[in-house]
Scaffold this active site. Structure first.
Site, PDB file in Angstrom:
ATOM      1  N   HIS A 184     168.915  28.475   0.451  1.00 12.02           N
ATOM      2  CA  HIS A 184     168.607  29.105  -0.824  1.00 12.02           C
ATOM      3  C   HIS A 184     167.267  28.615  -1.312  1.00 12.02           C
ATOM      4  CE1 HIS A 184     173.127  29.842  -1.700  1.00 12.02           C
ATOM      5  NE2 HIS A 184     172.643  30.674  -0.835  1.00 12.02           N
ATOM      6  N   THR A 185     166.593  29.451  -2.094  1.00 10.47           N
ATOM      7  CA  THR A 185     165.309  29.054  -2.638  1.00 10.47           C
ATOM      8  C   THR A 185     165.477  27.822  -3.513  1.00 10.47           C
ATOM      9  OG1 THR A 185     164.771  31.383  -2.759  1.00 10.47           O
ATOM     10  CG2 THR A 185     163.335  29.881  -3.928  1.00 10.47           C
ATOM     11  N   GLN A 186     164.736  26.765  -3.183  1.00 11.81           N
ATOM     12  CA  GLN A 186     164.769  25.576  -4.024  1.00 11.81           C
ATOM     13  C   GLN A 186     163.487  25.433  -4.823  1.00 11.81           C
ATOM     14  OE1 GLN A 186     167.577  23.671  -4.357  1.00 11.81           O
ATOM     15  NE2 GLN A 186     168.481  25.255  -3.093  1.00 11.81           N
ATOM     16  N   SER A 187     162.475  26.169  -4.429  1.00 10.07           N
ATOM     17  CA  SER A 187     161.228  26.177  -5.191  1.00 10.07           C
ATOM     18  C   SER A 187     160.446  27.420  -4.793  1.00 10.07           C
ATOM     19  CB  SER A 187     160.410  24.927  -4.884  1.00 10.07           C
ATOM     20  OG  SER A 187     160.125  24.869  -3.514  1.00 10.07           O
ATOM     21  N   TRP A 236     163.288  33.443  -8.279  1.00  8.94           N
ATOM     22  CA  TRP A 236     162.432  32.517  -9.029  1.00  8.94           C
ATOM     23  C   TRP A 236     161.365  33.267  -9.836  1.00  8.94           C
ATOM     24  CZ3 TRP A 236     164.108  27.483  -7.612  1.00  8.94           C
ATOM     25  CH2 TRP A 236     163.593  26.458  -8.439  1.00  8.94           C
TER      26      TRP A 236
END
Lengths: 268, 260, 256
Positions: free
Chosen positions: A32-35, A146
């Protein structure tokens, strides 16, 4: 750069830390996108008497690198809705596809006659509610999109509408909004022009466009992740959306730079 | 192959003058919560319940907007909840607050559709507790207060923690200024630390007995609580939204607070 | 006794190209008591005749409010209607939650039409034994839709379904031109008169056996409301002033 070619092109360990092998593991476990990776900076918007003005610059940054300099971050949804995206560009493009799907589904679900279509079309409030649900669902799955998004346009009563949703699904609405750095730099200027809903009724389109241009200049001067090419859109009652994607920041003044001393190779 | 990348690469390039990294790996984990500030309170009387909340929404030191309501009518007709008799206030993480509000509202609307009568406040209160507890291990990050009139027509007020513990109370303050407002309410509503004059000294002092306050007095308490909280809590201000539930329905009033 | 070889399920055509189970389902609609719906430029009205199974029982529910902007009237199996109305209620709430938009009547009608059609094409399923009139207002004005067990749906200006509804439809056809320009009260009276046409000679419309659903839009905006009992007393009185001496064919004359 050093004489170890296999280090070239990689993030420097002394700056970014050793490569984290937790990312992109060959076992194919889902990440998953963490940043965010490639990002867009601020989006700003302000309501006026009969509509809303929105603007965002055309830069997509890769960290501090000005990576893509012609990226359109404003999206026309229909004749009364425009969206502005800040944050991760790939997530923006994902949402763009999602909205295209939604738009097509809406067009085909219409069993009513052609003449009713305008009344049936999703308005800005409908789209904002929908996006809020998408964003909140993704954050609840620990797989956020994000972005910080501004939704501008007209609501069901053809009144100006301006609201935001971010990666957490947080939503709010105000006469003026700005995401990212704009929340610090542009919002005070916008609020001076339009402090409340009463001031919206007094605001003309020309003045609104003027204050947005002023804000884009301030943002270019002070936001290191910005560029002097930007897009601007105006949604106005009983008019088609006007979206210009190649605005150039005019009348820049860098005279003050002469006086800055103490950095780089110059002798003080 | 992996070993090639895991070995640290010798660097000869000039480094930064400051130490960029603390030792070990830097983890960016996604944090699904934020705090949107603000405060709410509720006070129940003999035949009414009053709710109040400021309308400021914040992110850190930023003001998101000066008008984001924290008080919601529950289970009325249509999107504007006409003829509703229950009010929910939520403060904390606004996105969770909205999700919670919509879930409870849907439940109460479906209850009326299926049973042909409105849900009682007590039933709604227990349902809200269950909804909160159903997310015990990924909680709704909110402090909720729910209220209306009970089956005897008396003011009813229930307060919750984020995972669904709840109790009926006379009054409750929640949110960022709760620590400022709650002691004030303890003293002014439940007469804590108030004694009957001349009733004795030391342990012989007699506690002043709390009784339901008239509506006018309660409204003044609410306004005083929020003007004072606005002075001392930076996340509180901009506007005051008040809802009063009586047998005639819900009255909603908005009044300005300081915007600084 | 004659046995029809082609009516055991809803997936088999007869050699004549008919699906008997679906046709039988449509017969179930005709067993239900009559309901009538009419739209004008500003309003949509439903009127229904309620039946009680016996003197001591309550009257069945014929009109159901789904959302603030629309409701349904049913003829046929009430339990099937309840399943459909639950579905419509959930879809309507979902539309408001997801898009903050009231459900469009054409959309919800299409959705129940699709559901009903599935029951006519899958083995082991039974068609819905109920017909619905869906009446309400949305972004494109007032609407009335008819739904049948076959999954057929169509938009109507005026419609009547249920037992002896042919008489009501005849009244509606004869007064068709007046509906569009009718105001709220006129439209309600038309609906009640159409309903009355379908009654057998010995029966009257009373406050006990009549239901009305009314919704308006534009300047006459009002949410969908169900009127029953004493609330409809005055409408019954003003519509049938010479009650008792009513003769057949009175519905043809056009007063007010």
């Amino acid at each position: 750069m050093n004489h170890f070619p296999h280090g070239w092109g990689r993030p420097r360990d002394d700056v970014y830390g050793a490569y984290n092998h937790a990312y992109l593991q060959p076992d194919g476990s889902k990440q998953h996108t963490q940043s965010p990776i490639v990002t867009g900076t601020s989006v700003i918007a302000v309501k006026f008497k009969d509509g809303v003005v929105i603007a965002a610059d055309n830069l997509a940054s890769y960290g501090s690198l000005a990576r893509f300099t012609d990226v359109k971050r404003l999206r026309r949804f229909n004749s009364r809705v425009v969206l502005g995206f800040g944050g991760d560009v790939s997530d923006m493009q994902h949402l763009d596809r999602l909205l295209s799907t939604l738009s097509i589904r809406e067009d085909y679900s219409s069993t009513a006659s052609e003449s009713d279509n305008a009344a049936r079309e999703l308005n800005a409030r409908n789209l904002h509610t929908y996006l809020a649900k998408v964003m909140y669902k993704r954050r609840s799955e620990f797989n956020p999109l994000w972005n910080a998004i501004l939704v501008v346009g007209l609501d069901g009563e053809s009144q100006p509408f301006l609201a935001t949703v971010d990666l957490l699904g947080t939503t709010f609405s105000a006469p003026t909004l700005a995401t990212g750095f704009g929340a610090h730099l542009a919002q005070p200027i916008l609020r001076r022009a339009v402090p409340d809903e009463a001031a919206v009724a007094e605001m003309t389109r020309e003045k609104a466009v003027g204050v947005v241009r002023e804000c884009m200049k301030v943002l270019f001067y002070r936001d290191a992740r910005s560029i002097d090419k930007y897009s601007m859109a105006v949604v106005e009652k009983e008019k088609e959306v006007e979206l210009v994607e190649d605005e150039q920041l005019e009348q820049q003044s860098w005279a003050f730079a002469e006086g800055i001393k103490g950095y780089g190779t110059q002798t003080v | 192959m992996a070993s090639v990348f895991s070995a640290s690469i010798p660097q000869e390039a000039p480094g930064y003058s400051f130490n960029h990294l603390s030792s070990g790996t830097r983890e960016h984990a996604f944090n699904p919560y934020t705090d949107n500030g603000g405060s709410t309170l509720g006070i129940s009387g003999a035949d009414f319940t009053i709710f109040a909340g400021d309308t400021r929404s914040t992110s850190g030191y930023n003001i998101n907007t000066r008008y984001a309501p924290k008080l919601f009518k529950i289970g009325g007709e249509g999107p504007s909840n006409e003829n509703a008799r229950i009010v929910l206030s939520v403060v904390g993480f606004a996105a969770d607050g909205n999700a919670l509000k919509e879930r409870l509202d849907t439940v109460v609307k479906m209850y009326k559709y299926q049973h042909g009568k409105p849900m009682t406040v007590a039933a709604c209160a227990q349902r809200l507790s269950h909804i909160l507890y159903s997310k015990r291990f990924f909680p709704y990050y909110v402090h909720a207060i729910l209220g209306g009139l009970d089956e005897d027509g008396k003011g009813a007020l229930y307060s919750y923690d984020p995972v669904g513990s709840y109790e009926r109370e006379q009054c409750r303050a929640a949110g960022s200024a709760s620590s400022l407002i709650m002691p004030f309410l303890d003293n002014q509503v439940n007469f804590k630390n108030q004694y009957v004059p001349g009733s004795g000294v030391g342990h012989a002092l007699e506690q002043r007995v709390p009784e339901p306050l008239p509506r006018k007095d309660v409204e003044q308490l609410v306004k005083d609580a929020f003007t004072s909280a606005t002075e001392r809590q930076i996340e509180v201000g901009d506007g005051l939204q008040m809802m009063t539930i009586t047998k005639d329905g819900i009255e909603e009033v908005y009044s300005p607070l300081k915007k600084d | 006794m004659f046995r029809n070889n082609y009516d055991n399920d809803s997936v088999t055509f007869s050699p004549q190209g008919r699906i008997f189970q679906v046709e039988y389902a449509q017969e179930a609609v005709k067993q239900g008591s009559v309901v009538v719906g009419i739209v004008s430029k500003t309003h949509a009205v439903l009127a229904a005749l309620k039946r009680n199974a016996e003197e001591l029982s309550s009257y069945q529910k014929k009109i159901i409010e789904i959302d603030t902007h629309y409701g349904i009237a049913l003829a046929g199996l009430a339990s099937d209607a309840r399943v459909l109305s639950n579905f419509m209620k959930q879809q309507s709430l979902a539309s408001r939650l997801t898009y903050d938009r009231p459900m469009q009547l054409a959309d919800i009608t299409a959705r129940i039409g699709d559901r009903a059609q599935i029951n006519t094409q899958q083995y082991g399923k039974r068609p819905y034994g109920v017909g619905l009139l869906i009446a309400g207002v949305d972004a494109t004005g007032p609407h009335l839709f008819e739904f049948q067990p076959s999954g057929v749906t169509q938009e109507m200006v005026a419609c009547g379904i249920g037992a002896r509804s042919q008489m009501a439809r005849t009244y509606l056809e004869r007064n068709l031109e007046q509906f569009e320009g009718s105001n709220r009260e006129e439209l309600i009276r038309h609906a009640l008169r159409a309903l009355k046409e379908s009654l057998s000679q010995d029966k009257e419309l009373t406050v006990d056996n009549t239901s009305l659903g009314v919704v308006g839009t534009g300047d006459a905006k009002e949410r969908f409301r169900l009127f029953e009992g004493t609330e409809i007393q005055s409408w019954l009185e003003t519509t049938f002033e010479n009650q008792g001496s009513t003769q057949e064919g009175e519905g043809m004359d056009v007063d007010k």
